[in-house]
Design a protein around this motif. Structure first.
Motif: not given
Length: 311
Positions: A20-24, A90-97, A111-121, A257-261
């Motif tokens: 996490p420190d590498t993307y803080k 991974a998505v949750t960790a990035i959002a929480e950072a 899309t399921v884990p992408d959106v869910t990860g952002v929604a968790r935050h 707050v989140g995006m996917e392609v």
């Protein structure tokens, strides 16, 4: 693993998901999710997610004004459920950072884990604007999100859908009652009303009782006549220019707050499809940077360095 030859998206700095420190302090972290699900009737190569990260020579203000990092690929597992869980974490960790996760996905299943990860935050105040080509009802990933309660039906906005040709090995799945509250803008409406009108209405709905937006772009929304390396083969889609203009405006005017392609089938034409996917991300980054500067949206103002304005 990063892109071909170890390249990162647009040559940005690398970071490591497990450190996490590498993307803080990052504003945006780009990550690829290549192994979360199977293809539809057109095959995808495992290089699909990476091809969308191929470096472009163009530099924009976003790369100067935002700290954009590339975390490479999420580890792929033989079991889909394990891959999904890894992507969500991974998505949750990035959002929480405090960064915006931008996921380059091989298949719409991510899309399921992408959106869910952002929604968790961000919680239940998350709206989703979903560019896709699915026919009458939302696709499997969208239905899972809606039925799980991760996203409200009335804040799930589908843009660009068109009727699909029947595929024998992929029978049509009936739309369930839980999906009836979604708002949809198909290619007929877009052609009749115009992209701007549909996007304006979608933005108004998205911001009603929501303070965060996830932007999902399934590249097959543009159709095979303009991006052959996609998963869907039905013609009659919106154009790449319409998609890019819409993405640019949404990123400039909404709290993304989140995006996917997602969706790519490189064996059919990797270069143009990968380039379009990269450009979608580029336009979104430019819009996010413009919004953070406090710029008012103007369709006549170019967001690219060294370009003039029509206004």
């Amino acid at each position: 693993m990063l892109g071909p030859g170890g390249a990162t998206f647009l040559g940005v700095e690398r970071c490591t998901l497990g450190e996490p420190d590498t993307y803080k302090g990052a504003d945006v972290v780009i990550v690829a999710a290549p192994g979360a699900g199977g293809a539809n009737h057109r095959p995808r190569a495992r290089s699909g997610a990476s091809s969308a990260r191929r470096p472009l020579p163009l530099r924009v203000d976003a790369l100067r004004e935002l700290r954009v990092l590339d975390a490479g690929e999420v580890e792929a597992f033989s079991e889909t459920a394990e891959s999904m869980a890894a992507i969500e974490e991974a998505v949750t960790a990035i959002a929480e950072a405090g960064a915006v996760p931008v996921v380059l996905g091989e298949h719409e299943a991510v899309t399921v884990p992408d959106v869910t990860g952002v929604a968790r935050h961000y919680g239940t105040g998350l709206a989703v604007i979903y560019f896709e080509s699915a026919g009458r009802g939302p696709g499997p990933a969208a239905r899972r999100l809606l039925e799980s309660g991760t996203v409200r039906d009335d804040r799930f906005l589908r843009v660009g859908r068109r009727e699909r040709l029947p595929v024998p090995e992929m029978p049509e799945v009936p739309e369930r009652a839980t999906c009836e509250g979604t708002r949809s803008y198909d290619t007929v409406q877009i052609g009749t009303r115009g992209v701007d009108s549909c996007v304006t209405e979608a933005m108004t709905i998205a911001l009603d009782d929501c303070d965060a937006v996830f932007l999902s772009v399934d590249i097959d929304v543009v159709g095979p006549e303009r991006a052959a390396g996609i998963g869907a083969s039905e013609p009659g889609a919106i154009t790449p220019r319409q998609l890019l203009e819409a993405v640019r405006r949404l990123a400039c005017e909404l709290p993304i707050v989140g995006m996917e392609v997602v969706e790519s089938s490189p064996p059919y034409q990797a270069d143009t499809t990968g380039f379009l996917g990269s450009r979608v991300v580029l336009e979104a980054l430019s819009g996010i940077a413009s919004r953070r500067r406090g710029d008012a949206w103007s369709p006549a103002r170019s967001l690219l360095v060294g370009c003039g304005s029509l206004a």
